[in-house]
Design a protein around this motif. Structure first.
Motif, mmCIF file in Angstrom:
data_model
loop_
_atom_site.group_PDB
_atom_site.id
_atom_site.type_symbol
_atom_site.label_atom_id
_atom_site.label_comp_id
_atom_site.label_asym_id
_atom_site.label_seq_id
_atom_site.Cartn_x
_atom_site.Cartn_y
_atom_site.Cartn_z
ATOM 1 N N TYR A 279 -1.716 1.484 9.899
ATOM 2 C CA TYR A 279 -0.874 2.662 9.713
ATOM 3 C C TYR A 279 -1.270 3.800 10.650
ATOM 4 O O TYR A 279 -0.403 4.420 11.277
ATOM 5 C CB TYR A 279 -0.939 3.145 8.255
ATOM 6 C CG TYR A 279 -0.166 4.426 8.050
ATOM 7 C CD1 TYR A 279 1.217 4.406 7.958
ATOM 8 C CD2 TYR A 279 -0.813 5.658 7.993
ATOM 9 C CE1 TYR A 279 1.950 5.573 7.793
ATOM 10 C CE2 TYR A 279 -0.095 6.835 7.835
ATOM 11 C CZ TYR A 279 1.278 6.784 7.740
ATOM 12 O OH TYR A 279 1.989 7.946 7.592
ATOM 13 N N TYR A 359 5.067 -4.042 8.745
ATOM 14 C CA TYR A 359 4.606 -2.657 8.786
ATOM 15 C C TYR A 359 5.276 -1.838 9.886
ATOM 16 O O TYR A 359 5.307 -0.609 9.823
ATOM 17 C CB TYR A 359 3.088 -2.624 8.973
ATOM 18 C CG TYR A 359 2.391 -1.604 8.096
ATOM 19 C CD1 TYR A 359 3.096 -0.652 7.382
ATOM 20 C CD2 TYR A 359 1.014 -1.599 7.990
ATOM 21 C CE1 TYR A 359 2.457 0.261 6.569
ATOM 22 C CE2 TYR A 359 0.356 -0.682 7.174
ATOM 23 C CZ TYR A 359 1.083 0.247 6.471
ATOM 24 O OH TYR A 359 0.451 1.156 5.675
ATOM 25 N N CYS A 362 7.687 0.862 8.847
ATOM 26 C CA CYS A 362 7.111 2.130 8.395
ATOM 27 C C CYS A 362 6.892 3.067 9.586
ATOM 28 O O CYS A 362 7.214 4.252 9.530
ATOM 29 C CB CYS A 362 5.792 1.877 7.667
ATOM 30 S SG CYS A 362 4.958 3.371 7.094
ATOM 31 N N ASP A 366 8.658 6.723 10.442
ATOM 32 C CA ASP A 366 7.882 7.946 10.660
ATOM 33 C C ASP A 366 8.197 8.603 11.998
ATOM 34 O O ASP A 366 8.206 9.833 12.104
ATOM 35 C CB ASP A 366 6.381 7.632 10.574
ATOM 36 C CG ASP A 366 5.913 7.448 9.139
ATOM 37 O OD1 ASP A 366 6.671 7.778 8.216
ATOM 38 O OD2 ASP A 366 4.785 6.955 8.939
ATOM 39 N N TYR A 416 7.863 -1.749 -0.699
ATOM 40 C CA TYR A 416 7.509 -0.974 0.494
ATOM 41 C C TYR A 416 8.381 -1.321 1.700
ATOM 42 O O TYR A 416 9.071 -0.438 2.234
ATOM 43 C CB TYR A 416 6.027 -1.171 0.832
ATOM 44 C CG TYR A 416 5.074 -0.458 -0.090
ATOM 45 C CD1 TYR A 416 4.886 0.916 -0.007
ATOM 46 C CD2 TYR A 416 4.343 -1.151 -1.042
ATOM 47 C CE1 TYR A 416 4.005 1.587 -0.844
ATOM 48 C CE2 TYR A 416 3.451 -0.499 -1.886
ATOM 49 C CZ TYR A 416 3.285 0.867 -1.785
ATOM 50 O OH TYR A 416 2.413 1.519 -2.618
ATOM 51 N N TRP A 420 11.242 1.110 3.529
ATOM 52 C CA TRP A 420 11.037 1.580 4.910
ATOM 53 C C TRP A 420 12.277 1.327 5.762
ATOM 54 O O TRP A 420 12.717 2.201 6.506
ATOM 55 C CB TRP A 420 9.848 0.862 5.552
ATOM 56 C CG TRP A 420 8.517 1.184 4.955
ATOM 57 C CD1 TRP A 420 8.144 2.350 4.336
ATOM 58 C CD2 TRP A 420 7.378 0.324 4.912
ATOM 59 N NE1 TRP A 420 6.845 2.251 3.915
ATOM 60 C CE2 TRP A 420 6.343 1.031 4.258
ATOM 61 C CE3 TRP A 420 7.130 -0.969 5.367
ATOM 62 C CZ2 TRP A 420 5.079 0.491 4.041
ATOM 63 C CZ3 TRP A 420 5.875 -1.518 5.156
ATOM 64 C CH2 TRP A 420 4.865 -0.798 4.504
#
Length: 444
Positions: A279, A359, A362, A366, A416, A420
């Motif tokens: 992350y 991931y 995500c 962002d 999750y 996202w």
């Protein structure tokens, strides 16, 4: 940030920031590894089960540092020295107040909040002790994070890295001494973290005091400028609220994980710590999107804004896909650093296998948020994120998760990546609308 190669400069900005974030994450990783290997699975669960609560209590004030970052970047790009200096003084004063308030809240409310989170009874005393000591150093944490946000806004990501490197090394050494030699268990790792945070805070404050340029910090002149405080709040408060609600949804998820017992909590804690390294690698490009967009908007270099977004998205996709899948591939050896229990490692792999493979979504989400905030739009990404991410997660937990077929830990983790992707797609639509609106206003 306002001229030349965008890719090259984003990488020069992001890589030191990435390393700084990785080192900061090592503070908590060192805690978890040391207690997991030398104090047992209950201690591992105690330290790990507090992370979502720590994020909940700190994200409000760290969101305000986003407001300071955007404002500093804008004034720096526009070369407005007086406004820049007032923003620096206001932001650092705000960090002091934030830290003191967090210490009071964390120390007084630790046990009751952990009880509300359904923390297992055999873990509760250790988790409470860890949390109270950890929050004793919260003023130092706020000083470092606000100071580094100000330095990032001017393009300086290297000096915060150096300071954090020294503090991180001290943290690891103290962890080993306090736990292995002095047998202090979770109190030892918490104390080591607080000491290291104080060191990083002292170093960054000293740097800003010694700075002769626009981000000079005058300790005798620390005060809140009403106009700059208002602007920091206008930009940072939506980010704060978004961070808190995100963390609240994670607290609800953590509470649901806690209901599966100490083994699942320990595995979840170790896996969450490992995926945190992926992350922060992606988050460096989120920070780059904020600072580069803010400076170029301040300097009226509007033609570069779309290119900044495309470049940051390409970088974050590569980082998310590569690092996320590496973590899954080497998941068991990595989890073996935290625990020797096969059951805990198996529980950790359930989380890594679902979250880390996807991931990149995500990071993409962002970066879109960073671009919108850099343009001065703070409320829109907040609303979209709250509805698209947090709302969906909470809806799932309070409806489908309570049904027998979906009442599994894997079902929790799936919330999750789904949230996202949906939130990212909505942010793309919002950015297109905003960019067209601003193109008419700027004539660009």
């Amino acid at each position: 940030m306002c001229s030349g190669s965008i890719l090259g400069k984003i990488l020069l900005f992001a890589i030191p920031l990435m390393c700084s974030s990785l080192l900061q994450l090592l503070f908590n990783a060192a805690d978890i590894i040391v207690v997991g290997r030398f104090a047992g699975d209950n201690s591992l669960a105690a330290v790990g089960s507090t992370s979502s609560l720590i994020n909940l209590l700190t994200n409000f004030f760290l969101g305000l540092s986003v407001g300071a970052n955007v404002l500093v970047a804008r004034y720096y790009g526009a070369k407005q020295q007086k406004d820049l200096s007032e923003t620096v003084q206001t932001a650092m004063t705000l960090s002091l107040y934030s830290g003191v308030l967090l210490t009071i809240i964390g120390c007084v409310g630790a046990k009751q909040i952990l009880i509300w989170m359904q923390t297992p009874e055999d873990v509760l005393p250790l988790a409470t002790l860890y949390l109270r000591i950890y929050f004793g150093g919260m003023t130092a944490t706020m000083l470092y994070n606000f100071g580094s946000a100000i330095m990032r806004a001017t393009g300086d990501t290297r000096r915060p890295l150096y300071y954090l490197s020294l503090a991180g090394a001290i943290n690891v050494v103290l962890n080993l001494i306090f736990v292995i030699v002095l047998h202090m268990d979770v109190a030892g790792v918490a104390a080591a973290t607080v000491i290291s945070q104080c060191i990083s805070a002292v170093l960054i404050v000293r740097c800003m005091v010694m700075e002769e340029g626009s981000i000079h910090l005058d300790l005798s002149g620390l005060k809140v400028n009403g106009d700059k405080f208002k602007k920091i709040i206008q930009i940072g408060l939506p980010a704060s609220f978004q961070g808190m609600v995100f963390s609240f949804s994670n607290v609800i998820i953590q509470s649901s994980v806690n209901s599966f017992g100490a083994v699942t909590v320990a595995g979840n804690s170790a896996a969450a710590n490992i995926e945190g390294f992926v992350y922060v690698a992606m988050n460096a490009f989120h920070q780059a999107a904020i600072s580069f967009t803010g400076q170029n908007a301040g300097a009226a270099k509007y033609e570069r804004i779309n290119k900044i977004l495309y470049t940051a998205q390409c970088c974050v996709i590569v980082a998310g896909v590569v690092f996320g899948n590496i973590v899954v591939l080497f998941g068991k050896p990595l989890l073996g650093m935290y625990t020797s229990s096969p059951e805990v490692m198996e529980a950790g792999m359930k989380r890594l296998g679902i979250i880390c493979r996807l991931y990149a979504f995500c990071g993409m989400m962002d970066v879109m948020v960073g671009a919108l905030r850099g343009l001065g739009y703070a409320v829109m990404p907040m609303v979209v994120s709250l509805v698209g991410a947090c709302g969906l997660r909470l809806l799932w937990i309070f409806t489908f998760f309570r049904m027998e077929p979906f009442h599994t830990v894997e079902s929790l983790y799936l919330t999750y990546p789904v949230s996202w992707f949906i939130t990212f797609a909505t942010h793309v639509v919002c950015f297109v609308i905003v960019r067209r609106k601003l193109a008419k206003k700027w004539g660009a």
